[in-house]
Design an enzyme around this catalytic site. Structure first.
Site, mmCIF file in Angstrom:
data_model
loop_
_atom_site.group_PDB
_atom_site.id
_atom_site.type_symbol
_atom_site.label_atom_id
_atom_site.label_comp_id
_atom_site.label_asym_id
_atom_site.label_seq_id
_atom_site.Cartn_x
_atom_site.Cartn_y
_atom_site.Cartn_z
ATOM 1 N N ALA A 176 44.396 19.878 -24.897
ATOM 2 C CA ALA A 176 45.241 19.198 -23.913
ATOM 3 C C ALA A 176 44.507 19.074 -22.581
ATOM 4 O O ALA A 176 44.564 18.038 -21.915
ATOM 5 C CB ALA A 176 46.553 19.946 -23.730
ATOM 6 N N ASP A 177 43.790 20.114 -22.186
ATOM 7 C CA ASP A 177 42.965 20.055 -20.984
ATOM 8 C C ASP A 177 41.870 18.999 -21.121
ATOM 9 O O ASP A 177 41.650 18.182 -20.217
ATOM 10 C CB ASP A 177 42.301 21.413 -20.738
ATOM 11 C CG ASP A 177 43.177 22.372 -19.952
ATOM 12 O OD1 ASP A 177 43.948 21.903 -19.101
ATOM 13 O OD2 ASP A 177 43.084 23.584 -20.190
ATOM 14 N N VAL A 178 41.162 19.042 -22.229
ATOM 15 C CA VAL A 178 40.017 18.142 -22.414
ATOM 16 C C VAL A 178 40.469 16.687 -22.420
ATOM 17 O O VAL A 178 39.877 15.831 -21.748
ATOM 18 C CB VAL A 178 39.270 18.488 -23.714
ATOM 19 C CG1 VAL A 178 38.218 17.423 -24.031
ATOM 20 C CG2 VAL A 178 38.610 19.852 -23.597
ATOM 21 N N GLY A 181 41.404 15.480 -19.057
ATOM 22 C CA GLY A 181 40.197 15.153 -18.309
ATOM 23 C C GLY A 181 39.637 13.798 -18.689
ATOM 24 O O GLY A 181 39.126 13.060 -17.831
#
Length: 398
Positions: A176-178, A181
């Site tokens: 989810a972070d990647v 980004g």
């Protein structure tokens, strides 16, 4: 050779993973990235997340953890305390020179410092200001903290991941972070194009949860279309059979039978052409209905064969097949070497004189990515960047 973003300056107030993933990608494409790190905390939290840890290497080197290095090459580390008036003045100086500002504080978290999007866009109207948060700048959950795990849970991907009768399962990396980004990168590039055409900056508002919901893709739209809950399938496909992992005698393989002719060739490899002729299994709809019965037979046949035998046999019959590699096998493969997906960057103060990192997947024929700076130690570029800012303050405009 100049990168696609050569000349673009990025003021990076983000930390952990989503924002740094975005700014590393911008840096790989040629942008100059100023990573602002808090001197009161010793910099980005991931510097302490390891490995290595203090017990592994001397304390002076522990700030270059694997977690930190995965998302922080091609950046200059600048130590600035934004809680102080002096630090805030430095950030405004940097914003005056920057094309992009990116941050991942809670909504309104930078307002008390005068560094929120409204304040900086008023002072520097041509800047592209990107905010990343857990739930976004609006909505009832805007004040809640944002973590990859919470985003995977709230956004639904965990409900789709894992064995049918097991617990909901998160993806094995901070996906989810990647992906947030990645969306942030796209938004910033679109806003830069608008700025270059009009001179007008803007605010780009990204949330971990929004981006995670966006990549529910076919499963999300299937739910919206039918109104029915979606079920965890483990490594099986909801609407294609067989399309999954199979246990071999010495590991696991992936088989993706996309149509009935591939299924017929799959059965030929197994020495069971009858499995493609019986009405219960002859077509994909029939195989979906009789999934449990068919898979019990297929699993018994596959486990008798080695990975190499299965892969060679199915590749010869043009049936999609592949291994389930360990990371050791991934990075030792000829394909990874050919695509330069494992790279080394010189860093004379670490063991071996270099750090080993994952390469950028973008292959641009005219403006290729470049690896100019290894992940920095905390604050190592502070003096150089502040001296440059001072020289710009006294420079005569063209």
């Amino acid at each position: 050779m100049a990168g696609a973003l050569d000349g673009v300056k990025v003021l990076d107030l983000s930390r952990i993973l989503a924002g740094p993933t975005c700014t590393q990608l911008l840096g790989d494409l040629g942008a100059e990235v100023w990573k602002i790190e808090n001197p009161r905390s010793g910099g980005d939290d991931t510097r302490k997340w390891g490995p290595p840890f203090k017990d592994d290497l001397e304390a002076a080197r522990t700030d270059l953890s694997a977690y930190f290095m995965c998302a922080n090459r091609n950046k200059l580390s600048v130590s600035v305390d934004i809680a102080t008036p002096e630090g805030q003045a430095v950030i405004h100086q940097m914003a005056a020179q920057a094309d992009v500002v990116i941050e991942n504080f809670k909504p309104d978290g930078l307002t008390k410092y005068g560094l929120d999007h409204a304040s900086l866009l008023k002072a520097h109207p041509g800047v592209v200001y990107c905010s990343i948060s857990g739930y976004g700048q609006t909505g009832p959950n805007r004040a809640k903290p944002g973590y990859d795990l919470m985003a995977q849970g709230f956004g639904g991907i965990m409900s789709l991941t894992g064995e049918p009768r097991g617990r909901p399962m998160k993806v094995g990396v901070g996906i989810a972070d990647v992906m947030c980004g990645m969306y942030a990168t796209v938004g910033i590039l679109a806003a830069l194009r608008h700025r270059d055409a009009t001179g007008e900056g803007q605010h780009v508002d990204l949330s971990l949860v929004d981006s995670q919901i966006a990549w529910l893709i076919n499963e999300g739209v299937a739910h919206l279309t039918t109104g029915q809950p979606r079920k965890r399938q483990g490594n099986e496909h909801a609407t294609i059979v067989p399309y999954q992992t199979f246990e071999a005698s010495d590991g696991h393989v992936l088989v993706a039978v996309g149509n009935d002719s591939q299924y017929q060739r799959f059965c030929d490899f197994l020495g069971r052409p009858d499995l493609a002729e019986t009405p219960d299994f002859a077509t994909n709809p029939a195989r979906i209905v009789n999934r449990t019965k068919l898979l019990k037979i297929l699993e018994g046949l596959m486990v008798e064969r080695s990975m190499s035998e299965i892969i060679a046999g199915l590749e010869a019959r043009k049936v999609p097949v592949g291994p389930v590699n360990t990371l050791e096998q991934v990075f030792a493969s000829e394909q990874v070497a050919a695509r330069e997906m494992k790279i080394e960057m010189a860093r004379g103060d670490v063991e071996g004189g270099a750090v080993t990192l994952i390469g950028n997947p973008l292959k641009l024929s005219k403006t290729p990515v470049t690896y100019r700076r290894p992940p920095p130690h905390f604050g190592e570029d502070t003096d150089a960047v502040l001296a440059w800012l001072q020289s710009q303050a006294g420079a005569t405009p063209d």
